[in-house]
Design a protein around this motif. Structure first.
Motif, mmCIF file in Angstrom:
data_model
loop_
_atom_site.group_PDB
_atom_site.id
_atom_site.type_symbol
_atom_site.label_atom_id
_atom_site.label_comp_id
_atom_site.label_asym_id
_atom_site.label_seq_id
_atom_site.Cartn_x
_atom_site.Cartn_y
_atom_site.Cartn_z
ATOM 1 N N VAL A 8 -2.304 -9.653 -6.840
ATOM 2 C CA VAL A 8 -2.225 -8.400 -6.290
ATOM 3 C C VAL A 8 -3.115 -7.108 -6.639
ATOM 4 O O VAL A 8 -3.125 -6.888 -7.745
ATOM 5 N N PRO A 9 -3.975 -6.688 -5.694
ATOM 6 C CA PRO A 9 -4.691 -5.581 -6.071
ATOM 7 C C PRO A 9 -3.681 -4.419 -6.617
ATOM 8 O O PRO A 9 -2.858 -3.961 -5.828
ATOM 9 N N VAL A 10 -4.051 -3.963 -7.764
ATOM 10 C CA VAL A 10 -3.209 -2.840 -8.412
ATOM 11 C C VAL A 10 -4.117 -1.783 -8.608
ATOM 12 O O VAL A 10 -4.973 -1.621 -9.624
ATOM 13 N N ALA A 11 -3.801 -0.387 -7.943
ATOM 14 C CA ALA A 11 -4.467 0.575 -8.086
ATOM 15 C C ALA A 11 -3.719 1.640 -9.257
ATOM 16 O O ALA A 11 -2.509 1.398 -9.242
ATOM 17 N N GLN A 12 -4.370 1.826 -10.382
ATOM 18 C CA GLN A 12 -3.836 2.473 -11.389
ATOM 19 C C GLN A 12 -2.970 3.810 -11.245
ATOM 20 O O GLN A 12 -1.690 3.841 -11.832
ATOM 21 N N GLU A 13 -3.417 4.210 -10.148
ATOM 22 C CA GLU A 13 -2.851 5.455 -9.792
ATOM 23 C C GLU A 13 -1.433 5.373 -9.145
ATOM 24 O O GLU A 13 -0.639 6.184 -8.853
ATOM 25 N N SER A 14 -1.208 4.111 -8.564
ATOM 26 C CA SER A 14 0.244 3.554 -8.116
ATOM 27 C C SER A 14 1.045 3.455 -8.986
ATOM 28 O O SER A 14 2.367 3.170 -8.675
ATOM 29 N N VAL A 15 0.705 2.956 -10.398
ATOM 30 C CA VAL A 15 1.476 2.774 -11.627
ATOM 31 C C VAL A 15 2.461 3.981 -12.025
ATOM 32 O O VAL A 15 1.920 4.565 -12.531
ATOM 33 N N THR A 16 3.667 3.795 -11.798
ATOM 34 C CA THR A 16 4.369 4.982 -12.405
ATOM 35 C C THR A 16 4.991 4.892 -13.583
ATOM 36 O O THR A 16 4.950 5.821 -14.508
ATOM 37 N N HIS A 17 5.299 3.564 -14.215
ATOM 38 C CA HIS A 17 5.674 3.077 -15.270
ATOM 39 C C HIS A 17 5.181 1.658 -15.671
ATOM 40 O O HIS A 17 4.935 0.739 -14.958
ATOM 41 N N ALA A 42 0.829 -1.215 -0.055
ATOM 42 C CA ALA A 42 0.048 -0.163 -0.204
ATOM 43 C C ALA A 42 0.814 1.465 -0.013
ATOM 44 O O ALA A 42 1.875 1.402 0.731
ATOM 45 N N GLY A 43 0.637 1.957 -0.898
ATOM 46 C CA GLY A 43 1.198 3.420 -1.002
ATOM 47 C C GLY A 43 2.631 3.250 -1.787
ATOM 48 O O GLY A 43 3.345 4.277 -1.682
ATOM 49 N N GLU A 44 3.056 2.146 -2.079
ATOM 50 C CA GLU A 44 4.446 2.001 -3.109
ATOM 51 C C GLU A 44 3.942 2.320 -4.488
ATOM 52 O O GLU A 44 2.886 2.070 -5.138
ATOM 53 N N ALA A 45 5.055 3.132 -4.885
ATOM 54 C CA ALA A 45 5.003 3.364 -6.490
ATOM 55 C C ALA A 45 5.450 2.083 -7.261
ATOM 56 O O ALA A 45 6.437 1.303 -6.880
ATOM 57 N N LEU A 46 4.607 1.631 -8.088
ATOM 58 C CA LEU A 46 4.696 0.315 -8.884
ATOM 59 C C LEU A 46 5.259 0.452 -10.261
ATOM 60 O O LEU A 46 4.520 1.557 -11.010
ATOM 61 N N ILE A 47 6.233 -0.247 -10.662
ATOM 62 C CA ILE A 47 6.355 -0.460 -12.020
ATOM 63 C C ILE A 47 5.737 -1.785 -12.439
ATOM 64 O O ILE A 47 6.206 -2.819 -12.056
ATOM 65 N N LEU A 48 4.931 -1.406 -13.509
ATOM 66 C CA LEU A 48 4.103 -2.703 -13.805
ATOM 67 C C LEU A 48 4.215 -3.010 -15.344
ATOM 68 O O LEU A 48 5.024 -2.498 -16.127
ATOM 69 N N HIS A 49 4.334 -4.559 -15.614
ATOM 70 C CA HIS A 49 4.406 -4.850 -17.059
ATOM 71 C C HIS A 49 3.221 -4.376 -17.925
ATOM 72 O O HIS A 49 2.338 -3.861 -17.400
ATOM 73 N N SER A 50 3.799 -3.875 -19.190
ATOM 74 C CA SER A 50 2.548 -3.555 -19.840
ATOM 75 C C SER A 50 1.512 -4.410 -20.385
ATOM 76 O O SER A 50 1.906 -5.651 -20.312
#
Length: 299
Positions: free
Chosen positions: A213-222, A190-198
């Motif tokens: 893992v629940p991924v909030a789009q606003e957490s995805v930096t790249h 929670a609260g971490e900036a995530l680098i996600l796969h395309s």
């Protein structure tokens, strides 16, 4: 006028024995037919190949040059049946192998070494492709074998798991998550900036991660497609990323790895993939060589 293989063999025998009588005995024929074969060969070639008198036989310069080529032709002819048998059995040939970028540090080198050891006359031609490109190339008979991510249509393809490995968190060194004495839980992110796969260029990993893992789009930096790119972004402090355990082999400085709690201990899979109709005998031999070859990158 053309010459025959028998005439070439007669020349080689005379050149090696330097005696017509011994050469004839070696060829299990009499001397007069042997002499006629040499004469016919010289007529076909249009050059004098042997000098002979009552006491000796020697090659002319033209004969010495022709002898080298005659031996080469006969060696090829003699080797041809064995070559044909090896190609037919699959112990000699070419296998066109597609592979994902991630498989290069996961398994590709080990696989090539195994094939090279067991099938030294099989050449593996390499093509770097993402899974969907491999599937299209297999369908078009442009590949024989793929190293690809599931799932696959079982009515068209045969597949075999080759690698099973854990999913890890790649984090910057000295990140608080490295202090955990247990696998990280989704709540720890929670609260971490995530680098996600395309979602489009690395769909397998994207689907795998979001299924666990629940991924909030606003957490995805790249969003990127290559694992090595993710690791360099992590090293630069741009966020944390989800990577297979084999990514540790890349040795990117400034990156630490944390085990992620997942429903399956080793959820990341890489499969051998081929079409059911592929007629290449060398493919069957490669698959046999890799029959018991499976790699785990558990940590």
């Amino acid at each position: 006028m053309s010459y025959t293989l028998d005439q070439l063999r007669c020349l080689v025998a005379v050149a090696e024995e330097l005696h017509f009588g011994r050469a004839a005995a070696r060829l299990r024929m009499t001397q007069p037919p042997l002499s006629r074969q040499i004469q016919k060969l010289e007529a076909a070639v249009g050059a004098h190949l042997l000098d002979r008198d009552n006491r000796s036989v020697s090659l002319t310069p033209a004969g010495a040059a022709f002898l080298a080529e005659a031996r080469r032709v006969l060696a090829l002819i003699d080797a041809a049946p064995g070559l044909a048998r090896r190609v037919s059995s699959g112990t000699r040939g070419v296998v066109r192998l597609g592979f994902t970028a991630g498989s290069t540090f996961a398994v590709l080198g080990e696989l090539l070494n195994r094939v090279g050891r067991d099938l030294p006359e099989v050449y593996v031609d390499l093509f770097e492709m993402v899974t969907r490109e491999q599937v299209a190339a297999l369908d078009a008979d442009e590949l024989d074998l793929g190293l690809a991510r599931p799932p696959f249509d079982p009515t068209t393809y045969e597949s075999r798991p080759l690698v099973r490995e854990a999913l890890l968190l790649a984090v910057p060194e000295r990140h608080p998550l490295t202090a955990l004495r247990r696998p990280a839980q989704p709540a720890d992110l929670a609260g971490e900036a995530l680098i996600l796969h395309s979602q489009h260029r690395a769909k397998y990993f994207y689907d795998l991660v979001v299924s666990m893992v629940p991924v909030a789009q606003e957490s995805v930096t790249h969003s990127v497609s290559q694992i090595v790119t993710m690791l360099w972004l992590v090293a630069a402090g741009r966020g944390i990323a989800f990577v297979p355990a084999s990514a540790v082999r890349l040795g990117v400085p400034g990156v630490a790895y944390v085990r992620l709690a997942t429903p399956v201990p080793e959820p990341v899979e890489l499969h051998l993939l081929w079409t059911r109709h592929n007629p290449n005998p060398a493919l069957r031999q490669v698959l046999r060589a890799l029959d018991a070859f499976e790699v785990s990158h558990d940590t």
